[in-house]
Design a protein around this motif. Structure first.
Motif, mmCIF file in Angstrom:
data_model
loop_
_atom_site.group_PDB
_atom_site.id
_atom_site.type_symbol
_atom_site.label_atom_id
_atom_site.label_comp_id
_atom_site.label_asym_id
_atom_site.label_seq_id
_atom_site.Cartn_x
_atom_site.Cartn_y
_atom_site.Cartn_z
ATOM 1 N N ALA A 159 1.134 -1.344 -0.051
ATOM 2 C CA ALA A 159 -0.059 0.057 0.059
ATOM 3 C C ALA A 159 0.693 1.306 -0.064
ATOM 4 O O ALA A 159 0.354 2.295 -0.802
ATOM 5 C CB ALA A 159 -0.833 -0.065 1.184
ATOM 6 N N GLY A 160 1.997 1.191 0.694
ATOM 7 C CA GLY A 160 2.892 2.274 0.561
ATOM 8 C C GLY A 160 3.463 2.521 -0.504
ATOM 9 O O GLY A 160 3.874 3.639 -0.946
ATOM 10 N N TYR A 161 3.892 1.521 -1.486
ATOM 11 C CA TYR A 161 4.303 1.629 -2.587
ATOM 12 C C TYR A 161 3.340 2.112 -3.600
ATOM 13 O O TYR A 161 3.756 2.936 -4.551
ATOM 14 C CB TYR A 161 4.764 0.106 -3.269
ATOM 15 C CG TYR A 161 5.560 0.191 -4.300
ATOM 16 C CD1 TYR A 161 6.630 0.604 -4.758
ATOM 17 C CD2 TYR A 161 4.735 -0.168 -5.651
ATOM 18 C CE1 TYR A 161 7.291 0.519 -5.952
ATOM 19 C CE2 TYR A 161 5.234 -0.101 -6.797
ATOM 20 C CZ TYR A 161 6.632 0.254 -6.980
ATOM 21 O OH TYR A 161 7.201 0.118 -8.299
ATOM 22 N N ALA A 162 2.094 1.737 -3.538
ATOM 23 C CA ALA A 162 1.118 2.494 -4.305
ATOM 24 C C ALA A 162 1.107 4.203 -3.895
ATOM 25 O O ALA A 162 0.600 4.845 -4.927
ATOM 26 C CB ALA A 162 -0.301 1.815 -4.096
ATOM 27 N N ASN A 163 1.192 4.499 -2.612
ATOM 28 C CA ASN A 163 1.274 5.859 -2.248
ATOM 29 C C ASN A 163 -0.161 6.487 -2.569
ATOM 30 O O ASN A 163 -0.106 7.544 -3.454
ATOM 31 C CB ASN A 163 2.514 6.512 -3.004
ATOM 32 C CG ASN A 163 2.203 8.076 -2.233
ATOM 33 O OD1 ASN A 163 1.996 8.266 -1.036
ATOM 34 N ND2 ASN A 163 3.066 8.998 -3.081
ATOM 35 N N PRO A 164 -1.363 5.812 -2.315
ATOM 36 C CA PRO A 164 -2.430 6.489 -2.574
ATOM 37 C C PRO A 164 -2.788 7.936 -1.808
ATOM 38 O O PRO A 164 -2.293 8.007 -0.851
ATOM 39 C CB PRO A 164 -3.434 5.413 -2.200
ATOM 40 C CG PRO A 164 -2.967 4.955 -0.884
ATOM 41 C CD PRO A 164 -1.438 4.871 -1.395
ATOM 42 N N PRO A 165 -3.565 8.738 -2.694
ATOM 43 C CA PRO A 165 -3.966 10.177 -1.769
ATOM 44 C C PRO A 165 -4.880 9.662 -0.691
ATOM 45 O O PRO A 165 -4.698 10.619 0.285
ATOM 46 C CB PRO A 165 -4.479 10.886 -2.863
ATOM 47 C CG PRO A 165 -4.825 9.856 -4.231
ATOM 48 C CD PRO A 165 -4.064 8.593 -4.044
ATOM 49 N N GLY A 166 -5.822 8.792 -0.733
ATOM 50 C CA GLY A 166 -6.719 8.478 0.140
ATOM 51 C C GLY A 166 -6.436 7.260 1.032
ATOM 52 O O GLY A 166 -6.647 6.160 0.223
ATOM 53 N N PRO A 167 -5.717 7.196 2.053
ATOM 54 C CA PRO A 167 -5.155 6.079 2.694
ATOM 55 C C PRO A 167 -6.325 5.120 3.220
ATOM 56 O O PRO A 167 -6.066 3.996 3.244
ATOM 57 C CB PRO A 167 -4.204 6.407 3.872
ATOM 58 C CG PRO A 167 -4.856 7.930 4.182
ATOM 59 C CD PRO A 167 -5.293 8.375 2.842
ATOM 60 N N GLU A 168 -7.639 5.502 3.326
ATOM 61 C CA GLU A 168 -8.764 4.909 3.745
ATOM 62 C C GLU A 168 -9.025 3.945 2.605
ATOM 63 O O GLU A 168 -9.349 2.775 3.005
ATOM 64 C CB GLU A 168 -9.872 5.831 3.966
ATOM 65 C CG GLU A 168 -9.896 6.708 4.973
ATOM 66 C CD GLU A 168 -9.168 8.150 4.642
ATOM 67 O OE1 GLU A 168 -8.841 8.267 3.355
ATOM 68 O OE2 GLU A 168 -9.004 9.016 5.298
ATOM 69 N N ARG A 169 -8.714 4.230 1.374
ATOM 70 C CA ARG A 169 -9.238 3.234 0.228
ATOM 71 C C ARG A 169 -8.112 2.118 0.574
ATOM 72 O O ARG A 169 -8.630 0.748 0.114
ATOM 73 C CB ARG A 169 -9.068 3.829 -1.082
ATOM 74 C CG ARG A 169 -10.455 4.809 -1.258
ATOM 75 C CD ARG A 169 -10.387 5.631 -2.419
ATOM 76 N NE ARG A 169 -10.403 4.584 -3.661
ATOM 77 C CZ ARG A 169 -10.236 5.031 -4.906
ATOM 78 N NH1 ARG A 169 -9.844 6.400 -5.254
ATOM 79 N NH2 ARG A 169 -10.264 4.326 -5.795
ATOM 80 N N ALA A 170 -6.934 2.434 0.762
ATOM 81 C CA ALA A 170 -5.811 1.409 0.806
ATOM 82 C C ALA A 170 -6.116 0.630 1.899
ATOM 83 O O ALA A 170 -5.896 -0.698 1.949
ATOM 84 C CB ALA A 170 -4.460 2.112 0.649
ATOM 85 N N LEU A 171 -6.599 1.062 3.014
ATOM 86 C CA LEU A 171 -6.807 0.365 4.109
ATOM 87 C C LEU A 171 -7.931 -0.656 3.879
ATOM 88 O O LEU A 171 -7.865 -1.860 4.133
ATOM 89 C CB LEU A 171 -7.149 1.271 5.297
ATOM 90 C CG LEU A 171 -7.838 0.579 6.799
ATOM 91 C CD1 LEU A 171 -6.700 0.216 7.496
ATOM 92 C CD2 LEU A 171 -8.609 1.490 7.480
ATOM 93 N N VAL A 172 -8.936 -0.181 3.042
ATOM 94 C CA VAL A 172 -10.032 -1.199 2.847
ATOM 95 C C VAL A 172 -9.813 -2.067 2.059
ATOM 96 O O VAL A 172 -10.026 -3.461 2.156
ATOM 97 C CB VAL A 172 -11.214 -0.375 2.532
ATOM 98 C CG1 VAL A 172 -12.316 -1.203 1.610
ATOM 99 C CG2 VAL A 172 -12.126 0.642 3.340
#
Length: 101
Positions: free
Chosen positions: A48-61
């Motif tokens: 998830a850190g590699y993807a570096n999403p602007p919205g961490p909530e989506r990466a969490l889900v």
């Protein structure tokens, strides 16, 4: 040149902290389930850190869904071993590439 988003691990920590009042309101037996969700999300922190999403909530889900999918696969395999089943994957196990069959 650094990243503009906070790290995923820091974002998970902040989200978990934000939801602490809910954890406290849960029954004792569900509090450990709550903790386990965040532990599972941290298990995919590198990806998830590699993807570096602007919205961490989506990466969490997505991390939680991935953890649950891995657990379902493990349980299916364990069930198949106990039952002595030689059956292949069920329709629920199909991947996108199998849809044309």
């Amino acid at each position: 040149m650094g990243r503009t988003n906070p790290t995923y691990r820091n974002a998970i920590r902040a989200i978990e902290s934000e939801w602490k009042p809910m954890r406290r309101a849960l029954r004792r037996e569900h509090q450990s389930d709550f903790d386990r969700l965040f532990d599972r999300a941290r298990g995919f922190a590198d990806a998830a850190g590699y993807a570096n999403p602007p919205g961490p909530e989506r990466a969490l889900v997505l991390s939680l869904l991935l953890a649950h999918e891995a657990e379902l696969r493990r349980l299916r395999e364990e069930c198949a071993c106990r039952c002595g089943s030689d059956r292949g994957p069920t329709d629920g196990d199909r991947t996108r590439g199998d849809e044309s069959e």
